[in-house]
Design a protein around this motif. Structure first.
Motif, PDB file in Angstrom:
ATOM      1  N   ARG A  60       3.385  -4.821 -13.409  1.00 25.03           N
ATOM      2  CA  ARG A  60       2.415  -5.923 -13.363  1.00 25.03           C
ATOM      3  C   ARG A  60       2.993  -7.202 -12.774  1.00 25.03           C
ATOM      4  NH1 ARG A  60      -2.067  -5.148 -17.394  1.00 25.03           N
ATOM      5  NH2 ARG A  60      -1.743  -3.057 -18.211  1.00 25.03           N
ATOM      6  N   ASP A  61       4.316  -7.316 -12.786  1.00 30.18           N
ATOM      7  CA  ASP A  61       4.965  -8.508 -12.256  1.00 30.18           C
ATOM      8  C   ASP A  61       5.216  -8.423 -10.750  1.00 30.18           C
ATOM      9  OD1 ASP A  61       6.830  -6.450 -12.621  1.00 30.18           O
ATOM     10  OD2 ASP A  61       8.492  -7.860 -12.854  1.00 30.18           O
ATOM     11  N   ARG A  62       4.774  -7.359 -10.102  1.00 29.38           N
ATOM     12  CA  ARG A  62       4.991  -7.152  -8.673  1.00 29.38           C
ATOM     13  C   ARG A  62       3.674  -7.225  -7.927  1.00 29.38           C
ATOM     14  NH1 ARG A  62       9.881  -4.957  -7.081  1.00 29.38           N
ATOM     15  NH2 ARG A  62       9.184  -5.992  -5.195  1.00 29.38           N
ATOM     16  N   VAL A  63       3.764  -7.496  -6.621  1.00 26.10           N
ATOM     17  CA  VAL A  63       2.574  -7.543  -5.768  1.00 26.10           C
ATOM     18  C   VAL A  63       2.724  -6.458  -4.705  1.00 26.10           C
ATOM     19  CG1 VAL A  63       1.114  -8.958  -4.280  1.00 26.10           C
ATOM     20  CG2 VAL A  63       2.412 -10.039  -6.136  1.00 26.10           C
ATOM     21  N   ALA A  64       1.747  -5.552  -4.684  1.00 32.34           N
ATOM     22  CA  ALA A  64       1.805  -4.414  -3.769  1.00 32.34           C
ATOM     23  C   ALA A  64       0.404  -4.044  -3.314  1.00 32.34           C
ATOM     24  CB  ALA A  64       2.460  -3.225  -4.450  1.00 32.34           C
ATOM     25  N   VAL A  65       0.338  -3.325  -2.196  1.00 30.77           N
ATOM     26  CA  VAL A  65      -0.919  -2.814  -1.675  1.00 30.77           C
ATOM     27  C   VAL A  65      -0.839  -1.291  -1.727  1.00 30.77           C
ATOM     28  CG1 VAL A  65      -2.405  -2.656   0.357  1.00 30.77           C
ATOM     29  CG2 VAL A  65      -1.228  -4.812  -0.158  1.00 30.77           C
ATOM     30  N   SER A  66      -1.794  -0.685  -2.404  1.00 29.94           N
ATOM     31  CA  SER A  66      -1.859   0.766  -2.486  1.00 29.94           C
ATOM     32  C   SER A  66      -2.258   1.330  -1.124  1.00 29.94           C
ATOM     33  CB  SER A  66      -2.887   1.175  -3.544  1.00 29.94           C
ATOM     34  OG  SER A  66      -3.012   2.568  -3.586  1.00 29.94           O
ATOM     35  N   ILE A  67      -1.590   2.392  -0.707  1.00 31.95           N
ATOM     36  CA  ILE A  67      -1.864   2.993   0.601  1.00 31.95           C
ATOM     37  C   ILE A  67      -2.892   4.110   0.424  1.00 31.95           C
ATOM     38  CG2 ILE A  67      -0.893   4.120   2.628  1.00 31.95           C
ATOM     39  CD1 ILE A  67       1.846   2.973   1.792  1.00 31.95           C
ATOM     40  N   PRO A  68      -4.071   3.965   1.006  1.00 34.80           N
ATOM     41  CA  PRO A  68      -5.094   5.016   0.899  1.00 34.80           C
ATOM     42  C   PRO A  68      -4.633   6.316   1.578  1.00 34.80           C
ATOM     43  CG  PRO A  68      -6.029   2.985   1.780  1.00 34.80           C
ATOM     44  CD  PRO A  68      -4.546   2.820   1.765  1.00 34.80           C
ATOM     45  N   GLU A  69      -5.214   7.408   1.153  1.00 32.20           N
ATOM     46  CA  GLU A  69      -4.850   8.730   1.678  1.00 32.20           C
ATOM     47  C   GLU A  69      -4.942   8.791   3.203  1.00 32.20           C
ATOM     48  OE1 GLU A  69      -6.211  13.401   1.300  1.00 32.20           O
ATOM     49  OE2 GLU A  69      -7.132  11.918  -0.002  1.00 32.20           O
ATOM     50  N   ILE A  70      -6.012   8.270   3.775  1.00 33.30           N
ATOM     51  CA  ILE A  70      -6.184   8.324   5.240  1.00 33.30           C
ATOM     52  C   ILE A  70      -5.064   7.569   5.961  1.00 33.30           C
ATOM     53  CG2 ILE A  70      -7.754   6.334   5.356  1.00 33.30           C
ATOM     54  CD1 ILE A  70      -8.160   9.424   7.523  1.00 33.30           C
ATOM     55  N   GLU A  71      -4.616   6.459   5.369  1.00 35.21           N
ATOM     56  CA  GLU A  71      -3.531   5.679   5.980  1.00 35.21           C
ATOM     57  C   GLU A  71      -2.184   6.379   5.821  1.00 35.21           C
ATOM     58  OE1 GLU A  71      -3.800   3.162   7.991  1.00 35.21           O
ATOM     59  OE2 GLU A  71      -5.934   2.792   7.668  1.00 35.21           O
ATOM     60  N   GLY A  76       1.965   9.206   8.881  1.00 29.63           N
ATOM     61  CA  GLY A  76       2.942  10.285   8.766  1.00 29.63           C
ATOM     62  C   GLY A  76       3.715  10.270   7.460  1.00 29.63           C
ATOM     63  N   LEU A  77       3.106   9.717   6.410  1.00 31.98           N
ATOM     64  CA  LEU A  77       3.761   9.628   5.110  1.00 31.98           C
ATOM     65  C   LEU A  77       3.390  10.818   4.224  1.00 31.98           C
ATOM     66  CD1 LEU A  77       3.116   5.832   4.569  1.00 31.98           C
ATOM     67  CD2 LEU A  77       5.327   6.907   5.073  1.00 31.98           C
ATOM     68  N   ASP A  78       4.148  10.998   3.169  1.00 32.53           N
ATOM     69  CA  ASP A  78       3.886  12.090   2.223  1.00 32.53           C
ATOM     70  C   ASP A  78       2.516  11.927   1.567  1.00 32.53           C
ATOM     71  OD1 ASP A  78       6.341  13.291   2.693  1.00 32.53           O
ATOM     72  OD2 ASP A  78       7.346  12.191   1.074  1.00 32.53           O
ATOM     73  N   PRO A  79       1.868  13.039   1.239  1.00 32.01           N
ATOM     74  CA  PRO A  79       0.543  12.992   0.605  1.00 32.01           C
ATOM     75  C   PRO A  79       0.649  12.770  -0.908  1.00 32.01           C
ATOM     76  CG  PRO A  79       1.141  15.256   1.006  1.00 32.01           C
ATOM     77  CD  PRO A  79       2.263  14.407   1.576  1.00 32.01           C
ATOM     78  N   MET A  80       1.147  11.617  -1.289  1.00 30.45           N
ATOM     79  CA  MET A  80       1.305  11.254  -2.698  1.00 30.45           C
ATOM     80  C   MET A  80       0.985   9.772  -2.834  1.00 30.45           C
ATOM     81  SD  MET A  80       5.505  11.015  -2.515  1.00 30.45           S
ATOM     82  CE  MET A  80       5.763  11.639  -4.066  1.00 30.45           C
ATOM     83  N   PRO A  81       0.717   9.281  -4.025  1.00 25.30           N
ATOM     84  CA  PRO A  81       0.459   7.844  -4.174  1.00 25.30           C
ATOM     85  C   PRO A  81       1.649   7.014  -3.682  1.00 25.30           C
ATOM     86  CG  PRO A  81      -0.200   9.024  -6.148  1.00 25.30           C
ATOM     87  CD  PRO A  81       0.549  10.008  -5.289  1.00 25.30           C
ATOM     88  N   LEU A  82       1.364   6.054  -2.831  1.00 21.90           N
ATOM     89  CA  LEU A  82       2.387   5.176  -2.262  1.00 21.90           C
ATOM     90  C   LEU A  82       1.875   3.742  -2.229  1.00 21.90           C
ATOM     91  CD1 LEU A  82       3.493   7.367   0.792  1.00 21.90           C
ATOM     92  CD2 LEU A  82       4.815   6.982  -1.298  1.00 21.90           C
ATOM     93  N   TRP A  83       2.820   2.799  -2.257  1.00 15.56           N
ATOM     94  CA  TRP A  83       2.494   1.379  -2.208  1.00 15.56           C
ATOM     95  C   TRP A  83       3.384   0.671  -1.199  1.00 15.56           C
ATOM     96  CZ3 TRP A  83       2.600   4.407  -6.434  1.00 15.56           C
ATOM     97  CH2 TRP A  83       1.469   4.425  -7.247  1.00 15.56           C
ATOM     98  N   VAL A  84       2.831  -0.370  -0.565  1.00  9.26           N
ATOM     99  CA  VAL A  84       3.611  -1.281   0.272  1.00  9.26           C
ATOM    100  C   VAL A  84       3.892  -2.507  -0.587  1.00  9.26           C
ATOM    101  CG1 VAL A  84       3.670  -2.709   2.347  1.00  9.26           C
ATOM    102  CG2 VAL A  84       2.470  -0.515   2.392  1.00  9.26           C
ATOM    103  N   MET A  85       5.159  -2.803  -0.802  1.00  8.15           N
ATOM    104  CA  MET A  85       5.545  -3.962  -1.608  1.00  8.15           C
ATOM    105  C   MET A  85       5.465  -5.214  -0.724  1.00  8.15           C
ATOM    106  SD  MET A  85       6.003  -2.397  -4.387  1.00  8.15           S
ATOM    107  CE  MET A  85       6.435  -3.855  -5.329  1.00  8.15           C
TER     108      MET A  85
END
Length: 146
Positions: A60-71, A76-85
């Motif tokens: 909760r103390d961090r700021v990130a953008v969740s990467i949608p599946e299509i992105e 070319g990223l893995d098909p798992m939940p990912l975030w850009v910090m």
């Protein structure tokens, strides 16, 4: 040599702010990163502003953008939940970098998703909450010359 552009995703040995604070000077592993901005420098060279991509859900103390599946697929990223910090970044100088690998491009985000990342990043920078890791490659090269 393929030069990076804003919205590109590459592999890069990202140095986390907490590691830098502990005195570390090298990223522990090469990981996917997003180039939020690629800008010409006043003294020459190309400034790279690099954001980490992580599979660890941010606290909760961090700021990130969740990467949608299509992105994730587009970049070319893995098909798992990912975030850009977006609350910390590495700054590097392309031409002087000891860390940038010319063949490490994975893919790119769409212009609309990059705009979302850029908006979140600039909001954090404007509030003074962003943590920057300085141009390590340039510093390392200059130390080697002295």
């Amino acid at each position: 040599m393929i030069k990076p552009a804003a919205a590109d995703v590459w592999r890069y040995p990202y140095l986390w702010h907490r590691q830098h604070g502990d005195g570390e000077t090298e990223g522990r592993k090469s990981r996917p990163v997003a180039f939020v901005a690629v800008l010409p420098g006043k003294a020459g060279g190309t400034n790279l502003f690099i954001l980490a991509i992580t599979s660890t859900q941010p606290g909760r103390d961090r700021v990130a953008v969740s990467i949608p599946e299509i992105e994730r697929h587009r970049a070319g990223l893995d098909p798992m939940p990912l975030w850009v910090m977006v609350d910390e970044y590495n700054h590097d100088i392309l031409e002087a970098s000891a860390y940038f690998e010319p063949g490490a491009r994975i893919g790119a985000f769409s212009p609309s998703f990059h705009k979302k990342i850029m908006f979140a990043f600039t909001a954090v920078v404007r509030t003074g909450q962003s943590k920057a890791i300085p141009a390590r490659g340039l510093n390392r090269q200059n130390r080697a010359r002295s």
